[in-house]
Design an enzyme around this catalytic site. Structure first.
Site, PDB file in Angstrom:
ATOM      1  N   LYS A  36       5.642 -14.207 -15.606  1.00  0.00           N
ATOM      2  CA  LYS A  36       5.802 -12.854 -15.076  1.00  0.00           C
ATOM      3  C   LYS A  36       6.270 -11.935 -16.199  1.00  0.00           C
ATOM      4  CE  LYS A  36       7.197 -14.688 -10.568  1.00  0.00           C
ATOM      5  NZ  LYS A  36       6.082 -14.210  -9.729  1.00  0.00           N
ATOM      6  N   ARG A  64       2.198 -21.838  -2.833  1.00  0.00           N
ATOM      7  CA  ARG A  64       1.200 -22.453  -1.949  1.00  0.00           C
ATOM      8  C   ARG A  64       0.920 -23.900  -2.338  1.00  0.00           C
ATOM      9  NH1 ARG A  64      -3.141 -17.968  -3.401  1.00  0.00           N
ATOM     10  NH2 ARG A  64      -1.161 -16.848  -3.531  1.00  0.00           N
TER      11      ARG A  64
END
Length: 582
Positions: A362, A439
């Site tokens: 990020k 996920r």
């Protein structure tokens, strides 16, 4: 959390929590991996390199910031219902909730509302005078406080409820928060609460209203001071309600509210804790504390790396591989203390105690990497609900609380873009973005949940920045193929005063998730990112099991207060109870 880097943070939500002693991390020093001596003596060392890694990890954890949370004894607020004359009550603050209609005055400039007229008359017109001077009209969020003499209460406060159509559960929760703010500003120990207009409420609505106000007051009174050098002392000790009923049903409702708030407090403190304090091991230890505290209804199973390998959890372990903090797969099981089980449920929470993004690190403005301690907000909701339910003890329902806890870090052992992972149901995943890691952990957690023989699953995750773009900071998105389950969970959220919005699971979008070399990739294009994430999760749920996914990336955190919200815990508790025979 996938795609969060594209956002500017603007989260908001509910307030904070109170009640019930926080055991969180108070035994932090006792966890064995902090003690170099205990590791070197009690753990068999497989090789010199393994020993060096373990020793380096122990040293790092023992000195990382030298931060240990202070133990805080949260005060208990006593709630009671009174039937005496409101003006005879003696205490610090009398707080009256008023709508805009209640503030209407007649031709003689006197309040038309009988309670306000009586109170104003007792104060010699001071209430009307102050309301006019301060332009107080009863709008939601407005408040005014008057110090009085020769009256039971030392202060009288009017707090706005908004339009005369009647506040929602959320509106009364906000009213309770305002009561807490007024009490805090005055350092009040006791408060009386009344509504200027409560005559039209049914007995059921009075119970719901009192519960929502009590919840807002509790959570609004709480402050998380564990990591501050000087902690503020708690102030509010008792709250008396007027005009909202009395008797055992109301007392039972207050007890329920306290139980739920204690779970919300746990959830808030888990999310607020920094990643150098809350590791996967510490999160697992917190789950074990819940099981120990409510051992009559809970059992705990914590799986380590080797046990997860035996279950072939390659998707989850792929995410965990880069961190020196080992993953912990958490499974709490609630069974009622008596009677048969009619329904089996599972609550699955994303448990990334820190998300760097991995090799897709990020970066840039709005990436929110400094907030990625909240990427375990789903697991906090699951464990907070577990704590509340351990106190409530619903009958007729079995609940499995499941968290695949780990960190998403960067190292030579970490997964790379282009790697192929094999999940525990045999499906293969090409990793085209290491920052879509949540996920991957949920995939194996959902397979594990289905293997418990459950009828329904709700999973919760701070999964996509796309959901925040779509719904903003206060609303969570829900996805499910089941209309029935959607209605159940939305109904529970409305009772709890939390906001959910169902989004479509557009099957045609799955085309973007296909891989040339594996069964699927872990991210699609930028468009419809929350939908493709939900479609990914669906691949790991048995078709016979009803399943719903909650993307809570927006409401997990309150930017204004710079703190966790405890979102979804009240909804989960309500949903479990709706499936119970209690």
């Amino acid at each position: 959390m996938a795609a969060i880097r594209a956002l500017t943070s603007s989260h908001s939500s509910l307030t904070l929590t109170l009640l019930a002693s926080s055991s969180i991390f108070t035994n932090f020093r006792s966890i064995s991996h902090l003690d170099i001596t205990s590791i070197s003596i009690t753990k068999p060392l497989l090789s010199c390199s393994s020993r060096n890694i373990r020793m380096a990890h122990a040293v790092a954890k023992a000195t990382l910031g030298l931060t240990n949370p202070a133990q805080i004894n949260h005060p208990k607020i006593t709630f009671a219902a009174k039937e005496t004359d409101l003006l005879q009550w003696k205490g610090d603050i009398l707080a009256v909730g008023v709508t805009e209609k209640d503030m209407t005055k007649g031709e003689n400039s006197k309040f038309q509302n009988p309670i306000l007229e009586k109170l104003d008359s007792k104060l010699g017109g001071l209430l009307s005078e102050v309301a006019t001077e301060e332009d107080f009209t009863g709008k939601a969020g407005q408040s005014t406080v008057i110090r009085v003499a020769d009256l039971g209460p030392k202060r009288v406060s009017l707090i706005g409820l908004g339009k005369a159509t009647g506040p929602t559960t959320t509106g009364f929760h906000v009213f309770g928060e305002s009561v807490a703010s007024v009490a805090k500003a005055s350092q009040a120990n006791n408060v009386a609460i009344a509504l200027a207009s409560s005559e039209g409420l049914t007995s059921e609505l009075k119970l719901a209203t009192a519960s929502a106000i009590a919840k807002g007051t509790l959570l609004g009174s709480y402050e998380d001071n564990r990591f501050k050098s000087e902690a503020k002392k708690p102030f509010l000790k008792s709250v008396d309600f007027f005009g909202l009923g009395t008797g055992p049903e109301l007392a039972k409702k207050f007890k329920y509210t306290e139980d739920v708030c204690s779970g919300v407090i746990l959830g808030k403190e888990l999310v607020n804790a920094p990643a150098n304090v809350l590791t996967p091991e510490v999160l697992a230890a917190e789950a074990e504390k819940i099981a120990a505290a409510y051992s009559d209804v809970f059992t705990a199973k914590i799986l380590d790396t080797e046990q997860c390998k035996e279950l072939k959890m390659g998707s989850y372990l792929g995410v965990a591989a880069a961190s020196t903090n080992p993953p912990k797969f958490i499974h709490l099981c609630y069974k009622p203390p008596s009677g048969s089980v009619k329904t089996k449920l599972a609550l699955v929470g994303k448990g990334l105690t820190f998300d760097s993004g991995g090799y897709n690190i990020k970066t840039g403005p709005g990436c929110s990497i400094e907030l990625m301690k909240f990427d375990m907000g789903g697991s906090a909701a699951v464990l907070g609900a577990a704590k509340a339910l351990g106190q409530i003890k619903p009958s007729g329902v079995e609940v499995h609380f499941i968290v695949a806890a780990c960190e998403n870090m960067i190292s030579g052992t970490g997964m790379r873009p282009g790697d192929i992972l094999t999940a525990s149901n045999g499906k293969t995943i090409e990793v085209n973005n290491t920052d879509a890691e949540g996920r991957l952990t949920l995939a194996d957690a959902l397979v594990y949940a289905c293997n418990q023989g459950v009828d329904k699953i709700v999973d919760l995750a701070t999964l996509t920045g796309a959901c925040v773009v779509a719904l903003g900071p206060s609303i969570a998105g829900i996805f499910t193929p089941s209309d029935e389950l959607s209605k159940e969970v939305v109904a529970a959220s409305e009772v709890a005063g939390e906001k959910l919005w169902r989004l479509p699971m557009e099957e045609s979008y799955w085309e973007s998730m296909k891989s040339g070399v594996a069964d699927m990739v872990n991210t699609g294009g930028r468009q419809g990112g929350s939908i493709t994430a939900a479609l990914f999760l669906k691949q790991f749920v048995d078709e016979k099991v009803q399943w719903l996914h909650i993307d809570m990336a927006g409401p997990v955190w309150n930017d204004k207060k710079k703190a966790a919200t405890g979102f979804a815990i009240p909804t989960l508790v309500e949903w479990v109870l709706s499936n119970s025979s209690s």
